[in-house]
Design an enzyme around this catalytic site. Structure first.
Site, PDB file in Angstrom:
ATOM      1  N   GLU A  35       0.827  -1.206   0.000  1.00 11.23           N
ATOM      2  CA  GLU A  35       0.000   0.000   0.000  1.00 11.23           C
ATOM      3  C   GLU A  35       0.860   1.254   0.000  1.00 11.23           C
ATOM      4  OE1 GLU A  35      -2.974   0.210  -0.691  1.00 11.23           O
ATOM      5  OE2 GLU A  35      -3.546  -1.882  -0.529  1.00 11.23           O
ATOM      6  N   TYR A 118      -6.272   6.827   3.862  1.00 12.00           N
ATOM      7  CA  TYR A 118      -6.473   5.763   2.881  1.00 12.00           C
ATOM      8  C   TYR A 118      -5.754   4.476   3.286  1.00 12.00           C
ATOM      9  CZ  TYR A 118      -5.310   2.625  -0.792  1.00 12.00           C
ATOM     10  OH  TYR A 118      -5.098   1.468  -1.468  1.00 12.00           O
ATOM     11  N   ASP A 136      -9.758   5.647  -2.239  1.00 10.59           N
ATOM     12  CA  ASP A 136      -8.602   6.122  -2.991  1.00 10.59           C
ATOM     13  C   ASP A 136      -9.108   6.845  -4.242  1.00 10.59           C
ATOM     14  OD1 ASP A 136      -9.482   4.042  -4.569  1.00 10.59           O
ATOM     15  OD2 ASP A 136      -7.481   3.722  -5.384  1.00 10.59           O
TER      16      ASP A 136
END
Length: 289
Positions: A35, A118, A136
């Site tokens: 991520e 996020y 996102d």
DNA sequence: CACCCGTGGCC
DNA sequence: TGGCCAAGGGT
């Protein structure tokens, strides 16, 4: 938005990509690393680096045992090297505060270096299979088009947008996690920013944007020029120091002669101040990672 | 809140 | 060719 959600879930089951961090064997740490690497960076560039990184540092403890310089060097040209710095800091924090276990609580994750709204939600959903609202740029665009009927979401995330997104996320934990990755995937593969493939979209029947004839987006803010920018110079300095095995006189480097001394000094000082590079104690006027 | 922070590929 | 874009975060 029940029917379109189901259609997108079915589409994802057919068309979703098999990415290594999506495999069942992927660890929470591996998912967190992916991520961070994917922040503002395409999957194609992350893939090889993620594999090498996880092989070298499979756990938070392993990365915490390395130096920040090792991390920044291994980050290579992935971009935004402060992500490497913060990922290293994140590993150290997880090791020290949580005995090397990635926390599963969203607020706790949010407090870690480099983990924002996020990424905290993404780790909760994808690493722990719990319900979270993952918003996102892909999900925002998908919802903007299908629900709001606009080509692109607003410049910054609004409360109304969060509320809408939360309404759409299925209540069941596992389905919620799948919805989040499916919506992201749809935005990445079909409902793209530039050339959306509406003919291949599982939600086209319900899409307000398509129904209205795909009205164009409002003009975006102009980006600041890249050539000659501090960001470019900083990138060049870091590239120099990543490749070096010993401290370097950056200000006197022949490869940076075209940079005005004032800008070069400012960028060096900025990088030092950011903690990305350090003044070497070995020799006056030299720097290292 | 506005702005800053890398990099490479694509049309 | 160059502006735009890519799973944002921090200040």
């Amino acid at each position: 938005m029940g029917a379109p959600v189901d259609a997108i879930l079915a589409w994802f089951a057919r068309e979703g990509r098999a990415l290594p961090w999506r495999e069942s064997g992927a660890s929470p740490w591996g998912i967190l690393v992916s991520e961070v690497m994917l922040q503002q960076t395409p999957v194609s560039r992350v893939l090889p680096l993620w594999t090498a990184w996880m092989e070298r540092w499979p756990t938070p403890g392993a990365l915490a045992g390395a130096t920040q310089a090792d991390a920044v060097r291994a980050w290579g040209r992935l971009g935004y090297p402060r992500r490497a710095q913060r990922l290293w800091e994140c590993a150290v924090a997880i090791e020290e505060r949580f005995s090397g276990r990635v926390p599963s609580d969203q607020a706790t994750l949010r407090d870690l270096p480099g983990i924002g709204e996020y990424t905290a939600a993404a780790v909760v959903a994808f690493a722990f299979g719990r319900r979270a609202v993952v918003l996102d740029t892909n999900v925002r665009r998908v919802l903007a088009r299908i629900v709001a009927g606009t080509a692109a979401p607003a410049p910054h995330l609004t409360g109304a947008e969060r509320a809408l997104a939360a309404e759409v996320v299925p209540l069941d934990s596992a389905t919620a996690a799948t919805w989040n990755v499916a919506a992201m995937e749809l935005g990445a593969l079909v409902c793209t920013s530039r050339a959306p493939r509406c003919d291949a979209c599982p939600a086209s029947k319900w899409c307000r944007w398509l129904a209205q004839g795909r009205p164009v987006a409002a003009s975006r803010r102009v980006a600041s020029p890249w050539a000659g920018s501090d960001r470019q110079v900083r990138g060049r300095i870091l590239a120099l120091l990543r490749a070096a095995s010993s401290p370097i006189n950056v200000a006197g480097s022949s490869s940076l002669q075209d940079v005005e001394p004032g800008q070069l000094d400012r960028c060096i000082e900025g990088l030092v101040s950011d903690g990305l590079i350090h003044v070497s104690s070995a020799e006056r006027g030299t720097h290292e990672l």
